[in-house]
Design a protein around this motif. Sequence first.
Motif, short mmCIF file in Angstrom:
data_model
loop_
_atom_site.label_atom_id
_atom_site.label_comp_id
_atom_site.label_asym_id
_atom_site.label_seq_id
_atom_site.Cartn_x
_atom_site.Cartn_y
_atom_site.Cartn_z
N ASN A 173 0.73 -0.90 0.22
CA ASN A 173 0.00 0.11 0.03
C ASN A 173 0.95 1.13 0.02
O ASN A 173 1.13 1.54 1.11
CB ASN A 173 -0.85 -0.08 1.30
CG ASN A 173 -2.09 1.22 1.34
OD1 ASN A 173 -1.68 1.99 0.81
ND2 ASN A 173 -3.36 0.40 1.28
N LYS A 174 0.87 1.81 -1.22
CA LYS A 174 1.86 3.00 -1.35
C LYS A 174 1.38 4.15 -0.29
O LYS A 174 2.24 4.68 0.36
CB LYS A 174 2.04 3.24 -2.50
CG LYS A 174 2.54 3.29 -4.07
CD LYS A 174 2.62 3.24 -4.98
CE LYS A 174 2.92 2.40 -6.18
NZ LYS A 174 3.27 3.38 -7.63
N LYS A 175 0.77 4.77 0.05
CA LYS A 175 -0.51 5.46 0.88
C LYS A 175 0.32 5.43 1.93
O LYS A 175 0.85 6.26 3.26
CB LYS A 175 -1.91 5.68 0.70
CG LYS A 175 -2.38 6.90 1.44
CD LYS A 175 -3.68 6.73 1.17
CE LYS A 175 -4.40 7.32 2.42
NZ LYS A 175 -5.47 8.23 2.02
N GLU A 176 -0.01 4.13 2.76
CA GLU A 176 0.85 3.88 4.10
C GLU A 176 1.93 3.31 4.42
O GLU A 176 2.85 3.29 4.82
CB GLU A 176 -0.19 2.86 4.88
CG GLU A 176 -1.43 2.96 4.96
CD GLU A 176 -2.60 2.15 5.47
OE1 GLU A 176 -1.93 1.43 6.44
OE2 GLU A 176 -4.00 2.25 5.30
#
Length: 557
Positions: free
Chosen positions: A376-379
């Motif tokens: 998960n790039k965002k996290e």
Amino acid sequence: MFKYELIGDNDYIFDVIGTLSQNRDVSNLNDYLELDKSVTQDWKILKNIHNVKNTIAKHVDNGSKIYIVVDSDADGYTSASILYQYLKLQNEELDITYHIHDKKIHGIASVSDDLEIDLLLIPDASSNEEEEHKRFHDKGIDVVVIDHHEVDCEESKYATIVNPYLNNQGNLSLSGAGVVYKVCQALDEHYNTDFSDYFLDLVAVGNVADMMSLKELETRYLINEGLLNINNSFLQALIAKQEYSMKSKLNPTTIGFYIAPLINAVTRIGTIQEREDMFKAFIEHKELVEYKPRGKDKSELIPFITDFARQCVNIKSRQDRAKNKMVDSIIESAVINESDKVLLLKDMNIDNGSKGLIANQLASKFMKPIIIVDYNKKEDLYTGSGRSYGGFDELRDILNESEYIEYAKGHGSAFGVGISNENIGKITLHLNELMSNIDFSKKFKVDFLIPLKSMNSSIIEEISELSPVWGKDIIEPKLVINDFKLNDVNFEIIGSKLDTIQMQRGNITYIMFKQKEEDILNIKNAKEIEVVGTCSVNTYKGVKQYQIIIDDINIIK
């Protein structure tokens, strides 16, 4: 070969109900069928509920613009629809709009604060989102959270929150729909109205779907009352579609197996239009739509709600096909180390709405807990779903105590998980060490061990009369029938695909579905077996049919 563990003292002769009650740590299971309002708790004991009531009432009286965030599961949809309809009963002219997530996510991180609204209502989510609350608070928008999830931070300064976990007061086994019901009770007192009980059917479905403990007397009472009077037109339509499968029985088990999965299928894989249509159905949207029945040349007009209930069945079928295809692919390609305590699957490119379902099926296949994650790039974490196996409810807590896991949030055996890139390669070995003494081999916990010749229909009758009671934390009884000699029964292979075993002795039928030809032949050629299964009573043309639905068979000789 299955293993089993006898829970109690095996008194199937003199006190079947007493033994079942003792095995579930309750005084008398029959009491759950006869609960009254005395078991309910006063809404006033919930922290902040007066502030929540007053804030909502202020905006209702002012005719404010209200925005409801619909959380993406069955409890979220029932919670939000109760709130929407209740407020409309208080003031039909209220300007209420709502946010539907376009994928299975929770909370308000994806909700824009560029809205011309006065009040943001968030049922069934957001207790731990202070920074998100601040975005709206700073724009002069009142934020009210009505939730039931565990709180793992300080109480938000930018929202008014009602949640039993804030002070561990009240019923901790109420879902979001249950806490919304408490807020409606408070508003009823404020306005001197009596609207809240009308929505107990939605309260019941929300609590069952969210797997709340049915040992809690208040939760059980609310579910009992709700299922007695199905007022919501969409629920009526879903039940009508599933009537054959439910065998006209309305109880926590049938809601959990046949109604909640339809709702959750839409929240997991539905298009944004299908998700929006489902909420419209829940809030009783009245419209006629065209429908062309299969095999007919002309379309006809039918109620939107009836049509969408039909679509829910189709969406669930779509979900099942996609899930089965993915599971088969994983089974074929995954490298499985039988000695690993937990099977970790990463970079499988499974959408978030399906990870939990696929993990469930794989856990049953491999007979061990499953964690499925993607980067998960965002996290900047590997995030996904974890599912336990074999009734082991401590997996989430074990993961949370590990320094290798960033978080595990949700229920004890079904939760979301986050693992850092640094630890993703180490976690399997770590869990093998951490859980070295835990046995996940298939073992049935059974209430009775009964020789075939001692088995009689009165046992099945007594147990089946309690079928409305079974649910989360009050499990349906399983029996092992041993000393089961094949020459003492009439053995048949039935079904259109000849994949069902049926064995008859006296007025009791022992039946096992969907078996492979090789397994059927092995059982048929055996001299003695033992079976584990559950009790069922069906009535056909006024005649009762007593059955043991077989889960598994051991060949003894």
